[in-house]
Scaffold this motif. Structure first.
Motif, mmCIF file in Angstrom:
data_model
loop_
_atom_site.group_PDB
_atom_site.id
_atom_site.type_symbol
_atom_site.label_atom_id
_atom_site.label_comp_id
_atom_site.label_asym_id
_atom_site.label_seq_id
_atom_site.Cartn_x
_atom_site.Cartn_y
_atom_site.Cartn_z
ATOM 1 N N ASP A 339 46.795 69.603 16.724
ATOM 2 C CA ASP A 339 46.859 68.511 15.758
ATOM 3 C C ASP A 339 45.980 67.398 16.312
ATOM 4 O OD1 ASP A 339 47.497 66.696 13.820
ATOM 5 O OD2 ASP A 339 49.530 66.298 14.541
ATOM 6 N N LEU A 340 44.716 67.418 15.948
ATOM 7 C CA LEU A 340 43.710 66.601 16.621
ATOM 8 C C LEU A 340 43.975 65.098 16.466
ATOM 9 C CD1 LEU A 340 40.436 68.538 15.714
ATOM 10 C CD2 LEU A 340 41.767 68.650 17.838
ATOM 11 N N VAL A 341 43.646 64.378 17.523
ATOM 12 C CA VAL A 341 43.743 62.927 17.498
ATOM 13 C C VAL A 341 42.844 62.386 16.390
ATOM 14 C CG1 VAL A 341 41.895 62.632 19.204
ATOM 15 C CG2 VAL A 341 43.623 60.839 18.925
ATOM 16 N N ALA A 342 43.272 61.313 15.759
ATOM 17 C CA ALA A 342 42.502 60.672 14.699
ATOM 18 C C ALA A 342 42.213 59.223 15.079
ATOM 19 C CB ALA A 342 43.262 60.730 13.379
ATOM 20 N N LEU A 343 41.192 58.660 14.444
ATOM 21 C CA LEU A 343 40.791 57.293 14.759
ATOM 22 C C LEU A 343 41.962 56.328 14.592
ATOM 23 C CD1 LEU A 343 38.506 55.364 15.530
ATOM 24 C CD2 LEU A 343 37.898 55.214 13.114
ATOM 25 N N GLY A 547 33.826 58.229 20.215
ATOM 26 C CA GLY A 547 34.690 58.740 21.270
ATOM 27 C C GLY A 547 35.816 59.588 20.725
ATOM 28 N N VAL A 548 36.391 59.170 19.608
ATOM 29 C CA VAL A 548 37.492 59.944 19.015
ATOM 30 C C VAL A 548 37.005 61.323 18.591
ATOM 31 C CG1 VAL A 548 39.046 60.085 17.027
ATOM 32 C CG2 VAL A 548 38.850 57.953 18.318
ATOM 33 N N HIS A 549 35.852 61.396 17.959
ATOM 34 C CA HIS A 549 35.354 62.700 17.533
ATOM 35 C C HIS A 549 34.965 63.569 18.738
ATOM 36 C CE1 HIS A 549 35.466 62.438 13.167
ATOM 37 N NE2 HIS A 549 35.140 61.162 13.296
ATOM 38 N N GLU A 557 44.826 66.055 21.339
ATOM 39 C CA GLU A 557 45.810 65.531 20.404
ATOM 40 C C GLU A 557 46.128 64.090 20.790
ATOM 41 O OE1 GLU A 557 49.118 68.214 20.549
ATOM 42 O OE2 GLU A 557 48.126 69.694 19.281
ATOM 43 N N ALA A 558 46.815 63.376 19.905
ATOM 44 C CA ALA A 558 47.158 61.987 20.194
ATOM 45 C C ALA A 558 47.973 61.878 21.477
ATOM 46 C CB ALA A 558 47.924 61.385 19.020
ATOM 47 N N ALA A 559 48.825 62.853 21.727
ATOM 48 C CA ALA A 559 49.667 62.816 22.930
ATOM 49 C C ALA A 559 48.851 62.916 24.207
ATOM 50 C CB ALA A 559 50.691 63.945 22.879
#
Length: 576
Positions: A339-343, A547-549, A557-559
């Motif tokens: 569940d990929l990190v998002a901006l 950086g986020v991408h 992931e956000a975690a």
């Protein structure tokens, strides 16, 4: 400095020369091997020293290619490549930088006119000789002549940070046309690779010619324009447009986003299911006598949306950043996609500078800019003294403490953390006294000098330093300018994880360091990632998206991301 890129370049040259000489199949194998060697996390010379079997551990590097890699590392030459150069004694790399000139064109012009380099090509075009060669003509000759100067100047790929803003302007222009129902980027730009060869844009419309005409009205040089395709040159970059009908939008978006290797995996998966997948859709070819008879053979079962393309292959939609054939299809099949990190997950920035060192804004200005950007917190980490630092001097220890007092006293809407960006010396020591580090909230330690050779021990030592919280731009690379340190990312990530030291993705588009493959290795090792902008002015907070991408390219992931935590969570990590 790692020789991975050097070796990969030689393999790419072999592919080009083999293709020029009409050899089939081999060129693709060499290009795949080159791509994987270029992005491999271990220095190719290290593997070569261990022997051919170690080189073969790289994906798509077989016995024959591994032998050539070892030969090159040991001798500086590949005998077969030297033979190919003798067979076709041309500067194939320079010639192929000319728009419209591919390997076979190079071979044809050498055989007919003896063209060996850009000077020969320019002379032949100016003399009107190219138009007389079979398969060429006045228009081709004119295009070649028009593009030689650009080929001489454009040795480097464009930075993502240059290409993405241009693409956004082009897309805004295209979306202004009433016949455009969808528009997006494609290719390596949509996969957010750190550099790109050109800008690919895709449009859905039933009025291809009208859209192309509108596209050519963008403020740029028109290279070519047809009924559904066109190319411009803007800001020194080529922009390629393709218009497709709405029913094929999802298929085209998936296909032209790539990567090539990702699409090959999907194609093979389709074959196993009696399906055919291409840029026009997914087709049921069960019972079809010759599935390869055309592009739209069989009943189309998907193509209108990108999600439908994957659904037809029994897969969830795979995010574009993951489509590099690094196990994403197998993960999707198993239900294990991250569940990929998002901006929107990021809450602050832990690496920024003020005018106390080499920034353009005051402490108060940076904090105000962070609040306006939407951050909850900001760490002010001005450059300390040390080799390679601002002005060769940086901010003294006493001055760092004075800046820290100013940060603490600031009336700010965001939570302000005091800090420093210290230099990591070649021996791994940190360029700020321990008693000063102990007074600061967030210590970013980064390499700034002696940025060649193996930096593994240097980074491990810094990660183990009890006061260091973040390893900043760990390899020190500058895209298109220097490769930076070679590192064993597994060893560095293990040290970072064991010592609660975050590894930075420096979001400045000139760096994007750590790279995506290293981020994945770090995440797999349980290390924490920090996505920071290294901002020297408030406008640079916008770098955060790059950086986020990059983090997404590394399956984060956000975690996994430190500054996706709230201010209290960051404070806990910093030991406050």
């Amino acid at each position: 400095m790692s020789r991975n890129a050097e070796v990969a370049d030689r393999l790419d040259e072999m592919a080009d020369r083999l293709e020029a000489l009409g050899v089939e199949y081999k060129p693709r194998a060499y290009r795949q091997a080159a791509d994987n060697i270029r992005g491999h996390t271990v220095a190719i010379e290290t593997l070569a020293e261990r022997g051919r079997d170690a080189v073969e551990e790289i994906d798509r590097v077989g016995e024959a290619i591994a032998a050539k890699v070892v030969e090159y590392v040991e001798t500086g030459e590949i005998a077969e490549l030297e033979e190919l150069r003798d067979d076709l004694p041309v500067d194939i790399g320079a010639l192929m930088r000319v728009e419209g000139v591919g390997p076979k064109t190079v071979a044809d012009l050498y055989e007919a006119l003896g063209v060996r380099d850009l000077d020969d090509l320019e002379a032949a075009a100016e003399a009107g000789e190219i138009r007389e060669v079979k398969g060429f003509g006045p228009k081709t000759e004119e295009n070649i002549l028009d593009n030689i100067e650009f080929a001489r100047e454009s040795h480097e790929r464009a930075l993502l940070g240059e290409a993405q803003p241009l693409a956004e302007r082009v897309l805004d222009h295209l979306r202004d046309h009433g016949a455009v129902t969808a528009a997006d980027t494609a290719g390596s730009l949509r996969r957010w690779r750190p550099t790109v060869g050109d800008v690919d844009v895709l449009v859905a419309s039933d009025a291809g010619e009208a859209v192309v005409e509108h596209f050519t009205e963008f403020d740029a040089e028109v290279i070519e324009a047809g009924t559904s395709k066109a190319s411009l040159r803007a800001d020194g970059m080529r922009v390629d447009l393709r218009v497709v009908v709405e029913a094929e939008w999802g298929a085209a978006l998936q296909y032209f986003t790539g990567s090539r290797d990702h699409n090959i995996v999907l194609r093979n998966r389709a074959i196993e299911r009696d399906l055919k997948v291409n840029e026009y859709g997914v087709f049921d070819v069960s019972g079809v006598e010759d599935p390869d008879a055309g592009q739209r053979v069989g009943e189309r079962v998907a193509g209108g949306t990108e999600a439908s393309m994957y659904e037809a292959l029994d897969l969830p939609l795979i995010p574009p950043e993951l489509r590099e054939d690094r196990g994403e299809v197998a993960a999707a099949d198993a239900g294990d996609l991250p569940d990929l990190v998002a901006l929107g997950d990021l809450r602050g920035d832990l690496h920024t500078h003020t005018d106390a060192s080499d920034g353009d804004e005051s402490v108060a200005g940076m904090l105000a800019g962070a609040a306006e950007f939407g951050h909850d917190y900001l760490a002010v980490t001005d450059h300390a003294t040390g080799p390679g630092m601002v002005g060769g001097v940086g901010v003294s220890d006493d001055e760092l403490l004075a800046v820290a007092e100013e940060v603490r006293a600031a009336d700010s809407e965001v939570r302000a953390f005091t800090g420093v960006e210290a230099n990591i010396a070649a021996d791994g020591s940190v360029s700020v006294a321990d008693d000063v580090l102990a007074e600061l909230d967030c210590v970013v330690a980064s390499p700034h000098a002696a940025l060649d050779g193996d930096g593994t021990d240097r980074l491990v030592a810094a990660a183990e330093h009890p006061a260091v919280n973040v390893l900043g731009h760990p390899t020190g690379r500058l895209l298109n300018r220097r490769a930076g340190l070679d590192i064993d990312i597994d060893a560095v990530a293990a040290a970072a994880a064991a010592n609660d030291t975050a590894l930075e993705i420096n979001a400045n588009p000139h760096r994007l360091d750590l790279r995506g493959g290293y981020v994945k290795a770090a995440v797999d090792a349980g290390a924490t990632i920090a996505v920071n902008t290294d901002a020297h002015r408030p406008a640079a907070f916008d770098y955060l998206r790059f950086g986020v991408h990059t983090a997404r390219r590394g399956w984060a992931e956000a975690a996994d991301v430190l500054n996706a935590r709230d201010a209290d969570g960051v404070a806990d990590f910093l030991g406050l």
